[in-house]
Design an enzyme around this catalytic site. Structure first.
Site, PDB file in Angstrom:
ATOM      1  CE1 TYR A  67      52.631  43.556  58.160  1.00 20.78           C
ATOM      2  CE2 TYR A  67      54.811  44.367  57.609  1.00 20.78           C
ATOM      3  CZ  TYR A  67      53.445  44.362  57.397  1.00 20.78           C
ATOM      4  OH  TYR A  67      52.908  45.150  56.401  1.00 20.78           O
ATOM      5  CG  HIS A 119      57.075  52.930  52.824  1.00 25.41           C
ATOM      6  ND1 HIS A 119      57.212  52.429  51.555  1.00 25.41           N
ATOM      7  CD2 HIS A 119      56.506  54.153  52.671  1.00 25.41           C
ATOM      8  CE1 HIS A 119      56.746  53.292  50.680  1.00 25.41           C
ATOM      9  NE2 HIS A 119      56.313  54.356  51.323  1.00 25.41           N
ATOM     10  CB  CYS A 127      51.794  50.389  72.275  1.00 24.91           C
ATOM     11  SG  CYS A 127      50.152  50.344  73.008  1.00 24.91           S
TER      12      CYS A 127
HETATM   13  C1  BV8 Z   1      49.505  57.521  51.747  1.00 25.47           C
HETATM   14  C2  BV8 Z   1      55.681  49.029  54.126  1.00 25.47           C
HETATM   15  C3  BV8 Z   1      47.973  59.191  52.417  1.00 25.47           C
HETATM   16  C4  BV8 Z   1      54.796  47.896  54.567  1.00 25.47           C
HETATM   17  C5  BV8 Z   1      54.743  49.786  52.010  1.00 25.47           C
HETATM   18  C6  BV8 Z   1      44.301  54.414  45.413  1.00 25.47           C
HETATM   19  C7  BV8 Z   1      43.620  53.894  46.494  1.00 25.47           C
HETATM   20  C8  BV8 Z   1      44.172  53.893  47.788  1.00 25.47           C
HETATM   21  C9  BV8 Z   1      45.437  54.447  47.999  1.00 25.47           C
HETATM   22  C10 BV8 Z   1      46.095  54.949  46.907  1.00 25.47           C
HETATM   23  C11 BV8 Z   1      45.548  54.940  45.631  1.00 25.47           C
HETATM   24  N1  BV8 Z   1      46.453  55.505  44.780  1.00 25.47           N
HETATM   25  C12 BV8 Z   1      47.555  55.859  45.466  1.00 25.47           C
HETATM   26  C13 BV8 Z   1      47.331  55.543  46.774  1.00 25.47           C
HETATM   27  C14 BV8 Z   1      48.260  55.786  47.852  1.00 25.47           C
HETATM   28  C15 BV8 Z   1      48.988  54.496  48.216  1.00 25.47           C
HETATM   29  C16 BV8 Z   1      49.597  53.852  46.992  1.00 25.47           C
HETATM   30  O1  BV8 Z   1      50.554  54.354  46.440  1.00 25.47           O
HETATM   31  N2  BV8 Z   1      49.000  52.724  46.545  1.00 25.47           N
HETATM   32  C17 BV8 Z   1      49.501  52.051  45.360  1.00 25.47           C
HETATM   33  C18 BV8 Z   1      49.374  50.549  45.548  1.00 25.47           C
HETATM   34  C19 BV8 Z   1      48.693  52.533  44.172  1.00 25.47           C
HETATM   35  N3  BV8 Z   1      50.023  54.947  49.096  1.00 25.47           N
HETATM   36  C20 BV8 Z   1      49.800  54.944  50.419  1.00 25.47           C
HETATM   37  O2  BV8 Z   1      48.802  54.492  50.938  1.00 25.47           O
HETATM   38  C21 BV8 Z   1      50.873  55.611  51.257  1.00 25.47           C
HETATM   39  N4  BV8 Z   1      50.226  56.509  52.186  1.00 25.47           N
HETATM   40  O3  BV8 Z   1      49.368  57.819  50.595  1.00 25.47           O
HETATM   41  O4  BV8 Z   1      48.891  58.168  52.776  1.00 25.47           O
HETATM   42  C22 BV8 Z   1      47.596  59.812  53.675  1.00 25.47           C
HETATM   43  C23 BV8 Z   1      48.032  61.123  53.916  1.00 25.47           C
HETATM   44  C24 BV8 Z   1      47.625  61.733  55.084  1.00 25.47           C
HETATM   45  C25 BV8 Z   1      46.839  61.044  56.024  1.00 25.47           C
HETATM   46  C26 BV8 Z   1      46.444  59.710  55.776  1.00 25.47           C
HETATM   47  C27 BV8 Z   1      46.827  59.084  54.591  1.00 25.47           C
HETATM   48  C28 BV8 Z   1      51.623  54.597  52.090  1.00 25.47           C
HETATM   49  C29 BV8 Z   1      52.334  53.623  51.186  1.00 25.47           C
HETATM   50  C30 BV8 Z   1      53.268  52.754  52.011  1.00 25.47           C
HETATM   51  C31 BV8 Z   1      52.813  51.317  51.979  1.00 25.47           C
HETATM   52  N5  BV8 Z   1      53.830  50.475  52.649  1.00 25.47           N
HETATM   53  N6  BV8 Z   1      55.687  49.090  52.657  1.00 25.47           N
HETATM   54  C32 BV8 Z   1      55.451  46.558  54.357  1.00 25.47           C
HETATM   55  O5  BV8 Z   1      56.655  46.502  53.997  1.00 25.47           O
HETATM   56  O6  BV8 Z   1      54.738  45.549  54.544  1.00 25.47           O
HETATM   57  S1  BV8 Z   1      54.752  49.802  50.330  1.00 25.47           S
HETATM   58  C33 BV8 Z   1      55.814  48.636  49.671  1.00 25.47           C
HETATM   59  O7  BV8 Z   1      55.473  48.447  48.306  1.00 25.47           O
HETATM   60  C34 BV8 Z   1      57.240  49.067  49.603  1.00 25.47           C
HETATM   61  O8  BV8 Z   1      57.637  49.748  50.757  1.00 25.47           O
HETATM   62  C35 BV8 Z   1      57.329  49.911  48.369  1.00 25.47           C
HETATM   63  O9  BV8 Z   1      57.059  51.244  48.643  1.00 25.47           O
HETATM   64  C36 BV8 Z   1      56.183  49.406  47.527  1.00 25.47           C
HETATM   65  C37 BV8 Z   1      56.643  48.792  46.238  1.00 25.47           C
HETATM   66  O10 BV8 Z   1      57.608  47.905  46.586  1.00 25.47           O
HETATM   67  P1  BV8 Z   1      59.061  47.990  45.897  1.00 25.47           P
HETATM   68  O11 BV8 Z   1      60.020  48.315  46.937  1.00 25.47           O
HETATM   69  O12 BV8 Z   1      59.063  48.820  44.656  1.00 25.47           O
HETATM   70  O13 BV8 Z   1      59.174  46.501  45.529  1.00 25.47           O
HETATM   71  P2  BV8 Z   1      58.422  45.773  44.366  1.00 25.47           P
HETATM   72  O14 BV8 Z   1      58.324  44.347  44.762  1.00 25.47           O
HETATM   73  O15 BV8 Z   1      57.185  46.514  43.964  1.00 25.47           O
HETATM   74  O16 BV8 Z   1      59.457  45.918  43.168  1.00 25.47           O
HETATM   75  C38 BV8 Z   1      60.741  45.359  43.330  1.00 25.47           C
HETATM   76  C39 BV8 Z   1      61.543  45.887  42.169  1.00 25.47           C
HETATM   77  O17 BV8 Z   1      62.862  45.416  42.311  1.00 25.47           O
HETATM   78  C40 BV8 Z   1      61.029  45.392  40.841  1.00 25.47           C
HETATM   79  O18 BV8 Z   1      60.944  46.473  39.929  1.00 25.47           O
HETATM   80  C41 BV8 Z   1      62.092  44.396  40.396  1.00 25.47           C
HETATM   81  O19 BV8 Z   1      62.281  44.390  38.988  1.00 25.47           O
HETATM   82  C42 BV8 Z   1      63.312  44.950  41.067  1.00 25.47           C
HETATM   83  N7  BV8 Z   1      64.362  43.980  41.333  1.00 25.47           N
HETATM   84  C43 BV8 Z   1      64.263  42.636  41.535  1.00 25.47           C
HETATM   85  N8  BV8 Z   1      65.493  42.123  41.749  1.00 25.47           N
HETATM   86  C44 BV8 Z   1      66.375  43.164  41.700  1.00 25.47           C
HETATM   87  C45 BV8 Z   1      65.665  44.341  41.437  1.00 25.47           C
HETATM   88  N9  BV8 Z   1      66.252  45.551  41.323  1.00 25.47           N
HETATM   89  C46 BV8 Z   1      67.598  45.589  41.456  1.00 25.47           C
HETATM   90  N10 BV8 Z   1      68.357  44.503  41.708  1.00 25.47           N
HETATM   91  C47 BV8 Z   1      67.795  43.279  41.837  1.00 25.47           C
HETATM   92  N11 BV8 Z   1      68.539  42.202  42.082  1.00 25.47           N
HETATM   93 ZN    ZN Z   2      50.783  50.937  75.148  1.00 23.88          ZN
END
Ligand code: BV8
Ligand code: ZN
Length: 255
Positions: A67, A119, A127
């Site tokens: 990070y 996110h 902390c």
């Molecule tokens: C929650 C911060 C519940 C961290 C991120 C099965 C098992 C376990 C969990 C789950 C499951 N099914 C669903 C879930 C829930 C899970 C989830 O969705 N999992 C996925 C993988 C299936 N979600 C969670 O866990 C969320 N929390 O559900 O909590 C809960 C409720 C109550 C109490 C307790 C728990 C939390 C999810 C947040 C995770 N954190 N980021 C960090 O940054 O390190 S996620 C991270 O990946 C991003 O923030 C974003 O959300 C996600 C996808 O990333 P993107 O931004 O879309 O980027 P990506 O690389 O994927 O795509 C880029 C795109 O840009 C591409 O399409 C590309 O073509 C395009 N691109 C490229 N160049 C360009 C462009 N577009 C335009 N112009 C360009 N030039």
């Molecule tokens: Zn503390």
């Protein structure tokens, strides 16, 4: 690719525009997206594995280093045309709600007045124990790595607990206030943009579906196909840094 006249007309008439962004909006600023292969020390890891509480518990220096390395990259990056066009649009419409999945501060640095970070933010670690928040705007509290490597997370100045990245990891709940504000905006949008996201992570990705159901005119901007293409009114297969400035120019430029 020319923006459709109907989109331009709807933007000029819109009372409330909502923009949802993902890592793709920062790609032209040189920041890796989640789809990109990781590099350096982390190339053998998938981002989805590192962005979890378990990974941090198992190897705090590996995850904290990742990070801080990403934060160093953000400090070196500049906002691009997409970030600026979104900030300009906010000045052209009565109301604009910007919702981002990104943890960088490029929207803020481009001039967007308010950003809903679903996110969390790299610059706001806190902390683990007493949840005291910290503000990392430069190299304070930890010397930034030039290339990726392990780094011991700092200790909290109040309680000595371990400071953790200020992001929402997989399995962690989204910040309630930001999520509810994003939900309300998606339900009230006249025009809804989905920009630079693979729409693979919930519940953020559901905002586009909610906007469609609520009757917004929906637009996707992404150089690659995603499953959202089939659902939206306009899908522009283009980089955000090119398409968004063009849309803003054509909708509001004088003359
Ligand atoms: C929650 C911060 C519940 C961290 C991120 C099965 C098992 C376990 C969990 C789950 C499951 N099914 C669903 C879930 C829930 C899970 C989830 O969705 N999992 C996925 C993988 C299936 N979600 C969670 O866990 C969320 N929390 O559900 O909590 C809960 C409720 C109550 C109490 C307790 C728990 C939390 C999810 C947040 C995770 N954190 N980021 C960090 O940054 O390190 S996620 C991270 O990946 C991003 O923030 C974003 O959300 C996600 C996808 O990333 P993107 O931004 O879309 O980027 P990506 O690389 O994927 O795509 C880029 C795109 O840009 C591409 O399409 C590309 O073509 C395009 N691109 C490229 N160049 C360009 C462009 N577009 C335009 N112009 C360009 N030039
Ligand atoms: Zn503390």
């Amino acid at each position: 690719m020319d923006p459709h006249p109907q989109l331009l007309e709807s933007l000029r008439r819109a009372k409330h525009v909502v923009v949802l962004t993902g890592a793709g909006v920062s790609a032209e600023s040189g920041l890796a997206t989640f789809r990109d292969k990781q590099s350096g020390l982390w190339e053998k890891f998938d981002a989805l594995e590192l962005a979890t509480p378990a990974a941090f518990a198992k190897d705090p220096p590996l995850v904290w280093g990742w990070y801080e390395w990403r934060r160093a990259a953000v400090l070196r990056a500049q906002p691009n045309g997409a970030h600026k066009a979104i900030a300009d649009m906010a000045n052209a419409v009565p109301r604009l709600t910007l919702v981002t999945q990104n943890v960088d501060d490029l929207h803020e640095r481009a001039g967007s007045p308010s950003v809903l970070h679903l996110h969390g933010q790299l610059a706001h670690p806190y902390c683990e124990h007493c949840r005291r928040g910290y503000e990392f705007r430069s190299a304070e509290m930890s010397n930034l790595p030039q290339e990726g490597y392990r780094m011991e997370p700092p200790r909290c100045e109040s309680c000595g607990g371990r400071v953790r990245p200020g992001v929402v990891w997989f399995g962690e709940p989204l910040p309630a206030a930001e999520w509810h504000a994003a939900l309300g905006a998606a339900e009230a949008a006249d025009v809804f943009f989905c920009v630079g996201t693979s729409s693979t992570v919930q519940p953020a990705a559901s905002l586009t579906d909610i906007a469609i159901e609520a009757g917004a005119l929906t637009v996707q901007i992404n150089p690659n196909a995603t499953e959202v293409d089939a659902k939206v009114a306009f899908a522009y297969r283009a980089p955000a840094g090119e398409m968004l400035p063009q849309i803003v120019r054509r909708a509001w430029s004088k003359g």
